[in-house]
Design a protein around this motif. Structure first.
Motif, PDB file in Angstrom:
ATOM      1  N   THR A 102       0.846  -1.189   0.000  1.00 24.43           N
ATOM      2  CA  THR A 102       0.000   0.000   0.000  1.00 24.43           C
ATOM      3  C   THR A 102       0.881   1.238   0.000  1.00 24.43           C
ATOM      4  O   THR A 102       1.828   1.337   0.776  1.00 24.43           O
ATOM      5  CB  THR A 102      -0.915   0.014   1.237  1.00 24.43           C
ATOM      6  N   ASN A 140      -1.927   6.197   0.687  1.00 20.93           N
ATOM      7  CA  ASN A 140      -3.140   5.468   1.045  1.00 20.93           C
ATOM      8  C   ASN A 140      -3.053   4.862   2.440  1.00 20.93           C
ATOM      9  O   ASN A 140      -3.829   3.968   2.779  1.00 20.93           O
ATOM     10  CB  ASN A 140      -3.410   4.355   0.026  1.00 20.93           C
ATOM     11  N   HIS A 149     -11.791  -2.907  -2.640  1.00 21.79           N
ATOM     12  CA  HIS A 149     -11.379  -3.373  -1.323  1.00 21.79           C
ATOM     13  C   HIS A 149      -9.977  -3.980  -1.403  1.00 21.79           C
ATOM     14  O   HIS A 149      -9.641  -4.687  -2.352  1.00 21.79           O
ATOM     15  CB  HIS A 149     -12.341  -4.443  -0.793  1.00 21.79           C
ATOM     16  N   LEU A 174      -9.078  -1.936   3.510  1.00 23.53           N
ATOM     17  CA  LEU A 174      -8.920  -0.598   2.953  1.00 23.53           C
ATOM     18  C   LEU A 174      -9.934  -0.463   1.823  1.00 23.53           C
ATOM     19  O   LEU A 174      -9.809  -1.126   0.786  1.00 23.53           O
ATOM     20  CB  LEU A 174      -7.497  -0.376   2.443  1.00 23.53           C
ATOM     21  N   SER A 196     -11.817   1.767  -0.976  1.00 21.33           N
ATOM     22  CA  SER A 196     -11.792   2.971  -1.813  1.00 21.33           C
ATOM     23  C   SER A 196     -13.218   3.258  -2.252  1.00 21.33           C
ATOM     24  O   SER A 196     -13.754   2.609  -3.157  1.00 21.33           O
ATOM     25  CB  SER A 196     -10.883   2.766  -3.028  1.00 21.33           C
ATOM     26  N   GLN A 207     -11.321   7.233   1.010  1.00 21.28           N
ATOM     27  CA  GLN A 207     -10.988   5.864   1.408  1.00 21.28           C
ATOM     28  C   GLN A 207     -11.248   5.710   2.905  1.00 21.28           C
ATOM     29  O   GLN A 207     -11.114   6.673   3.676  1.00 21.28           O
ATOM     30  CB  GLN A 207      -9.516   5.530   1.128  1.00 21.28           C
ATOM     31  N   SER A 228     -10.206   2.957   6.094  1.00 19.27           N
ATOM     32  CA  SER A 228      -9.427   1.802   6.555  1.00 19.27           C
ATOM     33  C   SER A 228      -9.909   1.432   7.952  1.00 19.27           C
ATOM     34  O   SER A 228      -9.986   2.293   8.836  1.00 19.27           O
ATOM     35  CB  SER A 228      -7.935   2.149   6.586  1.00 19.27           C
TER      36      SER A 228
END
Length: 692
Positions: free
Chosen positions: A52, A56, A360, A420, A422, A428, A430
């Motif tokens: 990642t 992000n 995802h 996570l 989006s 986003q 998490s």
């Protein structure tokens, strides 16, 4: 190889310059200086346990690449971590280093990772095997279990290469210390499915401080490491690793301070006897497996076994409270043997998919630790000593005569899930959680911790985020054992911590420079507070689990390229750290935690062959004791260096010359009134590296 991580990485690395050459020939011809950015790394696998990007990741993370490690000719992890202002050094006694991250001490048992494995770090780490160091800030228990609230340090090791490589390096410093490094790699078969990387290091260190008989403290270290990759199939990669460290050094438990914070005696004086030493042997061995079920779903398995043995022959000097130079102090020598066995395992299931029009990145995993410790110890007769005396001979004692064996064992495992999501191009989310169970005689413990982060991307190259996370540290016992305490038998929960963080990340100059900032608020609760009871015929004290520590502050950092010639890694931090509810230290600041700290390292390329470096490392005032009665002054240290590159036939040669503490600043580094580290004066390092 359709799904192999290594194949994908190699394919990208090999195809990118070809595409650039085909489609943008003019741009390639016009590039001046460095055409790559070797100061900036865009992801940190240890932060999310997945591939990642930092943009992000709803957490503050710093990645220090090996380029900076090499430019600074760093020989210890402490010299590497100096590049992040959120980390400050503690004591260096007994040939190991202690660090504080956001004001909380990193434990040897749970403050460090190596390639995502929990790593026993009671010794100076072999940084020659590392390609980068990830500093993951804030509570990270969701992925790694019990840990301190300040964060974790993940050491990322060098990996095998397909291209044959051979690097030979040698360096020397002003005290006569030497280090020789051999770094090799390449494919072992024709189809390149079997590859290796190996590192050999021989180091001899002469320190600037001396024993009172005039002998100079010395250290002898050997490191051997090898990593082998094997592509079993197009979608399965198996990696085996082994490394061994032998490290023997004379002991230096640090200098002593008086009540005014001044060093007692000469800066060079070591209070330990010259025959005091520590002798460490560490072995790590294990494997990692990466298997792609499909292009979207992957299984990762890992195992590491660490065997750590140490003999420590101590003279054990003890500072009297009213000691002045020339006075007498007591030494309590002993011979001790320690045996740690640290076994870690993990299994991760990672998938990337679309559900309800949202992307995802799902992680489901389990990891575990099996810990064993054994100790043998034999004490010698105490003796008194003062400066000017002949040094007493080494006592004739040996730990092997101890017919008892102290042991400590525990194991724990945890299940975790993280997603996570989006939602769209701008938003986003998490979130995740972990259940953790510790099995230890008299200290069983179980915990659940959540984590939540929200990220907003106003533009493609920027992120604004907020996050909430927790960590936990089990107590040594699960009940209060003092029968003179009114709460004797009270069940003890793990010490818990929680953090709220708000931050921003922004990439500038065509995404070559990363700016980050973070504001955080960490509270640690659950420490034991004991109060005396007056006029109680049955109990002397009452203990409650209500201790609290509160740290809040902000960080600002820049890392990458300003232009084709100027590269920087800079950070600054402000921290307000206090014991808010503590029976002894309420209202005080922990040892070695400054309000302000900053660091800067830079490179400027004068031409293709010559580059210069300059760095400044600053720490503000810190306390040398928990009572906050002794203060260590702030200081700024300036380092400079230069690299010259040349070619002889097909061989590249790099020469490097560094000067540390250019202006000979006098300062006290980490450690308290009984074990403070004195900053070394001006010193130089000279190195040469041959690439074949």
């Amino acid at each position: 190889m359709k799904y192999s991580v290594l194949f994908l990485a190699l394919n990208a690395a090999l195809s990118a310059p070809l595409a650039l050459a085909d489609d943008k020939k003019i741009e390639v011809i016009e590039v001046q200086g460095s055409y790559f950015n070797d100061y900036k790394i865009d992801d940190a696998n240890g932060a999310m346990r997945t591939n990642t990007s930092l943009l992000n990741t709803a957490q503050s993370v710093t990645v220090i690449p090996d380029t900076i490690v090499n430019e600074q000719l760093a020989t210890t992890l402490g010299e590497v971590l100096l590049n992040d202002a959120s980390l400050t050094a503690g004591s260096k006694q007994r040939n190991r280093e202690v660090f504080n991250l956001r004001g909380f001490t990193l434990s040897s048992s749970n403050g460090y990772l190596r390639d995502g494995h929990q790593h026993w770090s009671h010794y100076q780490q072999p940084i020659e095997t590392l390609e980068s160091v990830e500093i993951i800030k804030g509570p990270s228990s969701i992925l790694y279990g019990q840990s301190a609230p300040g964060g974790l340090v993940n050491m990322v090791t060098k990996k095998p290469t397909t291209k044959t490589m051979l690097n030979v390096g040698a360096d020397v410093d002003g005290e006569g210390s030497t280090r020789f490094v051999l770094d090799t790699g390449g494919a072992l078969n024709e189809d390149e499915s079997l590859r290796y990387r190996s590192v050999l290091v021989k180091q001899d260190v002469d320190y600037w401080r001396e024993y009172q008989n005039g002998e100079q403290r010395a250290r002898d270290r050997f490191l051997g490491a090898v990593v082998v990759d094997y592509d079993i199939s197009d979608n399965t990669l198996v990696r085996f690793h082994y490394d061994r460290t032998n490290d023997k050094a004379g002991l230096d438990t640090g200098s002593w301070l008086n009540s005014a914070g001044d060093i007692i005696g000469d800066d060079k004086t070591i209070r330990d006897m010259s025959w005091a030493f520590t002798d460490i042997t560490v072995e790590n061995m294990g494997f990692d497996i990466s298997y792609f079920l499909t292009e979207q779903w992957q299984v990762k398995l890992g195992y590491n076994e660490q065997n750590f043995s140490r003999q420590r022959f101590e003279s054990s000097p003890r500072k009297p409270s009213d000691f002045v130079e020339g006075g007498t102090y007591m030494s309590k020598p002993y011979d001790r043997y320690d045996d740690w066995q640290f076994k870690t395992m993990f299994a991760d299931f990672v998938g990337e998919f679309e559900l309800v029009s949202m992307e995802h990145q799902l992680l489901i995993g389990v990891n575990s630790l099996d810990y064993y410790y054994g100790q043998l110890k034999t004490n010698a007769d105490n003796f008194e000593y003062h400066s000017g005396m002949s040094e007493p001979v080494r006592p004739d004692v040996n730990y092997k005569t101890d017919d008892s064996l102290y042991t400590s064992e525990y194991d724990y495992y945890g299940f975790y899930i993280q997603d996570l999501v989006s939602v769209n191009e701008q938003w986003q989310v998490s979130f995740g959680g972990r259940y953790d169970k510790q099995n230890k005689e008299g200290a069983d413990n179980e915990s659940f911790v959540p984590k939540l982060g929200v990220l907003y991307h106003p533009i493609e190259s920027a992120t604004i985020y907020t996050s909430y996370s927790q960590s936990f540290e089990p107590q040594r016992s699960n009940t209060l054992n003092d029968d003179k305490d009114k709460n004797h038998g009270m069940k003890l929960d793990a010490v818990t911590s929680k953090q709220f963080e708000v931050g921003a990340k922004w990439q500038l100059f065509n995404e070559r420079l990363l700016l980050t900032t973070a504001l955080f608020d960490i509270s640690k609760t659950g420490s034991l507070i004991t109060e005396n009871l007056e006029n109680n015929p049955e109990f002397d004290t009452i203990t409650t689990q209500s201790g609290e520590q509160h740290h809040k502050g902000f960080e600002l950092a820049a890392q990458g390229a300003i232009n084709d010639k100027l590269f920087v890694m800079a950070s600054s931090a402000y921290l307000d750290a206090k014991y808010e509810k503590d029976e002894n230290y309420e209202g005080n600041t922990p040892v070695d935690v400054p309000n302000w700290s900053a660091s800067l390292w830079s490179r400027y390329e004068l031409n293709d062959a010559l580059a210069i470096n300059a760095g400044v490392f600053f720490e503000g005032e810190r306390f040398a004791n928990s009572n906050n009665t002794i203060t260590k002054d702030g200081y700024a240290r300036v380092d400079v260096g230069a690299t010259y590159k040349m070619s002889l036939g097909q061989k590249d040669i790099n020469f490097r010359f560094n000067i540390e503490n250019l202006f000979d600043a006098e300062y006290l580094a980490g450690g308290g009134e009984y074990n403070v580290t004195i900053g070394e004066g001006t010193n130089f390092r000279l190195a040469a590296q041959f690439s074949l």
